[in-house]
Write a protein that holds these residues in place. Structure first.
Motif, PDB file in Angstrom:
ATOM      1  N   ASN A  93     -13.178  29.794  34.255  1.00 56.92           N
ATOM      2  CA  ASN A  93     -14.129  28.690  34.324  1.00 56.92           C
ATOM      3  C   ASN A  93     -14.398  28.057  32.975  1.00 56.92           C
ATOM      4  O   ASN A  93     -15.114  27.057  32.869  1.00 56.92           O
ATOM      5  CB  ASN A  93     -15.442  29.147  34.968  1.00 56.92           C
ATOM      6  CG  ASN A  93     -15.259  29.317  36.458  1.00 56.92           C
ATOM      7  OD1 ASN A  93     -14.825  28.399  37.139  1.00 56.92           O
ATOM      8  ND2 ASN A  93     -15.536  30.505  36.962  1.00 56.92           N
ATOM      9  N   GLN A 104      -8.934  37.201  39.279  1.00 55.79           N
ATOM     10  CA  GLN A 104      -9.439  37.459  37.925  1.00 55.79           C
ATOM     11  C   GLN A 104      -9.048  38.846  37.451  1.00 55.79           C
ATOM     12  O   GLN A 104      -8.719  39.040  36.286  1.00 55.79           O
ATOM     13  CB  GLN A 104     -10.973  37.344  37.929  1.00 55.79           C
ATOM     14  CG  GLN A 104     -11.628  37.639  36.583  1.00 55.79           C
ATOM     15  CD  GLN A 104     -13.154  37.634  36.654  1.00 55.79           C
ATOM     16  OE1 GLN A 104     -13.727  37.737  37.729  1.00 55.79           O
ATOM     17  NE2 GLN A 104     -13.796  37.492  35.522  1.00 55.79           N
ATOM     18  N   ILE A 162     -14.637  32.405  43.271  1.00 53.26           N
ATOM     19  CA  ILE A 162     -14.133  32.076  41.928  1.00 53.26           C
ATOM     20  C   ILE A 162     -13.187  33.145  41.403  1.00 53.26           C
ATOM     21  O   ILE A 162     -12.224  32.830  40.716  1.00 53.26           O
ATOM     22  CB  ILE A 162     -15.254  31.836  40.869  1.00 53.26           C
ATOM     23  CG1 ILE A 162     -16.321  32.920  40.904  1.00 53.26           C
ATOM     24  CG2 ILE A 162     -15.854  30.459  41.007  1.00 53.26           C
ATOM     25  CD1 ILE A 162     -17.361  32.785  39.792  1.00 53.26           C
ATOM     26  N   GLN A 163     -13.462  34.408  41.757  1.00 53.81           N
ATOM     27  CA  GLN A 163     -12.585  35.468  41.246  1.00 53.81           C
ATOM     28  C   GLN A 163     -11.185  35.375  41.840  1.00 53.81           C
ATOM     29  O   GLN A 163     -10.217  35.792  41.222  1.00 53.81           O
ATOM     30  CB  GLN A 163     -13.168  36.850  41.567  1.00 53.81           C
ATOM     31  CG  GLN A 163     -14.448  37.178  40.818  1.00 53.81           C
ATOM     32  CD  GLN A 163     -15.693  36.697  41.531  1.00 53.81           C
ATOM     33  OE1 GLN A 163     -15.619  36.104  42.609  1.00 53.81           O
ATOM     34  NE2 GLN A 163     -16.856  36.923  40.928  1.00 53.81           N
ATOM     35  N   LEU A 217      -9.855  32.324  42.908  1.00 52.58           N
ATOM     36  CA  LEU A 217      -9.296  31.091  42.334  1.00 52.58           C
ATOM     37  C   LEU A 217      -8.735  31.335  40.931  1.00 52.58           C
ATOM     38  O   LEU A 217      -7.741  30.733  40.533  1.00 52.58           O
ATOM     39  CB  LEU A 217     -10.372  29.993  42.268  1.00 52.58           C
ATOM     40  CG  LEU A 217     -11.015  29.581  43.599  1.00 52.58           C
ATOM     41  CD1 LEU A 217     -11.949  28.399  43.381  1.00 52.58           C
ATOM     42  CD2 LEU A 217      -9.969  29.223  44.648  1.00 52.58           C
ATOM     43  N   ALA A 218      -9.385  32.257  40.180  1.00 52.57           N
ATOM     44  CA  ALA A 218      -8.946  32.546  38.815  1.00 52.57           C
ATOM     45  C   ALA A 218      -7.479  32.939  38.767  1.00 52.57           C
ATOM     46  O   ALA A 218      -6.808  32.738  37.759  1.00 52.57           O
ATOM     47  CB  ALA A 218      -9.797  33.669  38.222  1.00 52.57           C
ATOM     48  N   LYS A 265      -5.346  29.134  40.732  1.00 54.20           N
ATOM     49  CA  LYS A 265      -5.649  27.694  40.735  1.00 54.20           C
ATOM     50  C   LYS A 265      -4.705  26.857  39.880  1.00 54.20           C
ATOM     51  O   LYS A 265      -4.777  25.630  39.918  1.00 54.20           O
ATOM     52  CB  LYS A 265      -7.114  27.434  40.410  1.00 54.20           C
ATOM     53  CG  LYS A 265      -7.543  27.639  38.991  1.00 54.20           C
ATOM     54  CD  LYS A 265      -9.043  27.361  38.901  1.00 54.20           C
ATOM     55  CE  LYS A 265      -9.696  27.945  37.695  1.00 54.20           C
ATOM     56  NZ  LYS A 265      -9.352  27.404  36.422  1.00 54.20           N
ATOM     57  N   ARG A 308     -21.961  30.501  38.923  1.00 51.72           N
ATOM     58  CA  ARG A 308     -20.906  29.640  38.429  1.00 51.72           C
ATOM     59  C   ARG A 308     -21.266  29.205  37.007  1.00 51.72           C
ATOM     60  O   ARG A 308     -22.269  28.534  36.804  1.00 51.72           O
ATOM     61  CB  ARG A 308     -20.787  28.415  39.336  1.00 51.72           C
ATOM     62  CG  ARG A 308     -19.502  27.733  39.088  1.00 51.72           C
ATOM     63  CD  ARG A 308     -19.152  26.556  39.926  1.00 51.72           C
ATOM     64  NE  ARG A 308     -17.938  26.047  39.322  1.00 51.72           N
ATOM     65  CZ  ARG A 308     -16.727  26.373  39.727  1.00 51.72           C
ATOM     66  NH1 ARG A 308     -16.572  27.134  40.770  1.00 51.72           N
ATOM     67  NH2 ARG A 308     -15.668  25.910  39.098  1.00 51.72           N
TER      68      ARG A 308
END
Ligand SMILES: Cc1cc2nc3c(=O)[nH]c(=O)nc-3n(C[C@H](O)[C@H](O)[C@H](O)COP(=O)(O)OP(=O)(O)OC[C@H]3O[C@@H](n4cnc5c(N)ncnc54)[C@H](O)[C@@H]3O)c2cc1C
Lengths: 311, 249
Positions: A131, A244, A263-264, A266-267, A270, B16
């Motif tokens: 991020n 991640q 998010i972990q 997508l890391a 992506k 986030r």
């Protein structure tokens, strides 16, 4: 300036991540040498000598290095490091364990998972699960780092003409005894270098259902990956995990099936060229990063996709 | 046997993160913080080893500002016996942290140091490896299993190609991967009890460690954003787009 790249291999075949690491090394503009530490690894040494840009292969062929024990490989690097300004290894579990270890032996602060080379002492690396991108400048005399292999092209594996020179064994320890490896066997392409990756998440419901994704991956000539939730639930082995804290992949096409898009996760994917998501929740965050989204129950979608592909 | 578990206070995994407007770092003001998830797994494993009768004491340590004491308390509430807080407001790099952990481990006479494999903020994945190198102790990185035996510890590591079993001697340094265990929640009575457990505070200097950073953070940027694409309504439309538009199959 000269760079020592640490080859990752299984004593017969050099791992593709080594070729991406050579490309990262070539951005520095110095001499590139490769260290091959293994046992019965002459084939790997000759493969490394053919990688474009590599002028020399240091081969340490001894029983000590058969199983890539961190301590032993680190001692060997330390014994040879005085000739080099940079040491680089792929950011695989092999390199991620090794580089910080050898860096501490040499009183160097390692740099993890670089995704860009700005100059000979300045590098970019993802932090916070990708991020944010951090640019760091190192004041250490020798720079030691792992390389995010998906951020660099594969070096040409055939056009080089480096010389192979044998080096002496250095410092084996008896603290660590190799017992066994339990490796996933697969005819499919290796996950981190596959052109197409089909990944399943918790939505797959169980391990048997992954057979659908395996068939689809075979139709597409791809590899199979998974989310952490699917691995934790025991659907597939740990080495399938993308994210991640698992593997980082950047294939031409990443197909996420029954994966929400945390998010972990997508890391780890992506930077794929094209992302396709199949999910029956139209609000699933994965759709926000997908080039093509299909809001459908995967148990309808996958058979339909397979039928369409076999036409 | 004494076990040492170093823990880190990080931005909660569910938050986030936002890059600061001046590109000096990420926004940490008024952001929910928590113990790094891998450190929780490390604490849990140390407690299980103690509960199995192989250890007498579990010490949790953290280096950082005053608030790092909260993270130590979390470890104490999970069941660790006491804490060590190395107080500093400086930015700390893994090599410095490894030197601090070594000093504490030697001072306390610990036989096993269990760390998380990686912290989810800097994503460095370095400290345990560095500690093993500095202490000249065997390293078990990325473990999903550990068992005490006469020769030391039998461990299983999660590696890219699958799993690897090693036997390492004791004393040792190990780093926890996700599937080592599922950490417990601290119960309310244990949270109350933890308030009375001792935390020893000291400075890096007290341990003979100088904070000297080798890396300068030049800047922190947002990564390039990925735009959402289009939704398809069926298999034939998807295959057509993948073949003719994206040209990936
Ligand atoms: C320290 C830490 C590290 C982590 N590291 C990683 C990592 O490396 N990799 C990783 O992946 N995660 C990682 N995670 C976990 C991450 O936060 C998520 O929990 C995980 O990615 C969720 O996996 P999932 O998408 O499969 O499951 P879920 O979030 O449960 O999503 C399942 C999805 O499947 C969909 N679905 C269900 N049934 C169907 C159906 N029949 N048809 C179509 N869709 C369906 C649902 O709509 C949902 O979107 C980590 C977390 C932490 C705290």
């Amino acid at each position: 300036m000269s760079v020592l790249v640490i080859a990752e291999h299984d004593n017969s075949q050099v791992a593709p991540g080594t070729l991406n690491t050579v490309t990262a090394a070539s951005k520095l503009g110095g001499d590139i040498h490769i260290l091959v530490a293994g046992s019965g690894c002459a084939d790997v040494a000759s493969q490394c000598a053919k990688i474009a840009g590599v002028s020399k292969v240091l081969s340490a062929d001894a029983e000590t290095y058969k199983n890539e024990i961190t301590e032993n490989t680190a001692a060997l690097i330390q014994a040879n490091v005085s000739e080099y300004s940079h040491v680089m290894a792929p950011a695989s579990t092999f390199g991620k364990a090794l580089i910080p270890y050898v860096a501490a032996l040499c009183d160097v602060q390692a740099i993890s998972d670089i995704s860009d080379v700005v100059s000979e002492d300045t590098f970019v690396r993802p932090i916070y699960a990708g991020n944010a991108l951090e640019t760091v400048q190192s004041s250490d005399a020798v720079k030691m780092m792992t390389v995010r292999t998906t951020a660099f092209e594969l070096a040409d594996a055939e056009s080089g003409s480096g010389e192979v020179s044998n080096i002496d064994e250095a410092g084996a320890t008896d603290w660590v005894q190799f017992v066994a490896q339990n490796l996933s066997q697969s005819e499919r392409p290796e996950l981190t270098s596959a052109r197409i990756v089909v990944s399943g998440g918790r939505g797959m419901q169980n391990g048997e259902n992954f057979a659908m994704l395996e068939n689809l991956a075979d139709q597409l000539g791809g590899a199979v990956g998974a989310s952490r939730a699917a691995v934790d639930a025991g659907f597939v082995p740990n080495d399938y995990q993308v994210g991640q804290t698992g593997k980082v992949v950047a294939p031409d096409m990443y197909l996420a099936v029954g994966i929400s898009g945390a998010i972990q996760h997508l890391a780890g994917m992506k930077d794929s060229k094209v992302i396709v998501a199949i999910n029956n929740d139209e609000e699933a965050p994965i759709f926000q990063v997908s080039d093509y989204g299909w809001n459908e129950d995967l148990f309808n979608a996958i058979p339909a996709l397979q039928a369409e592909l076999s036409q | 046997m004494k076990i040492l578990v170093p823990v880190k206070r990080v931005i909660d995994a569910n938050i986030r993160v936002r890059v600061k407007a001046d590109n000096s770092g990420v926004e940490t003001a008024n952001v929910k913080m928590a113990m790094n998830p891998f450190c929780e797994i490390a604490v849990e494993e140390a407690l299980r080893i103690k509960e199995a009768g192989h250890a007498d004491e579990v010490i949790v340590m953290s280096a950082g500002p005053d608030k790092a004491a909260e993270t130590i308390r979390t470890g104490l509430a999970m069941g660790a016996d006491r804490g060590v807080h190395i107080q500093t407001d400086d930015r700390l790099e893994p090599l410095t942290i490894a030197k601090m952990i070594k000093a504490v481990s030697e001072k306390e006479g610990c036989d096993l140091v269990v760390l998380g494999k990686q912290s989810i903020d800097d994503d460095n994945n370095q400290t345990g490896q560095m500690l093993a190198a500095l202490m000249k102790r065997p390293l078990g990185s990325y473990i999903s299993k550990i068992e005490k035996n006469d020769a030391g510890f039998a461990i299983t590591r999660e590696i890219d190609a699958g799993l690897e079993d090693l036997q390492i001697s004791s004393p040792a340094v190990v780093t926890a991967d996700l599937r080592l265990n599922e950490p417990r929640y601290a119960s309310l009575p244990n949270i109350m009890k933890a308030k009375k457990k001792p935390i020893d505070a000291m400075s890096p200097g007290d341990l003979g460690v100088e904070v000297s950073n080798r890396l300068t953070v030049v800047k922190v940027d947002e990564p390039p954003a990925r735009e959402a694409g289009v939704m398809v309504s069926g298999a034939s439309e998807l295959v057509d787009k993948l073949k003719n538009e994206a040209k990936v199959i």
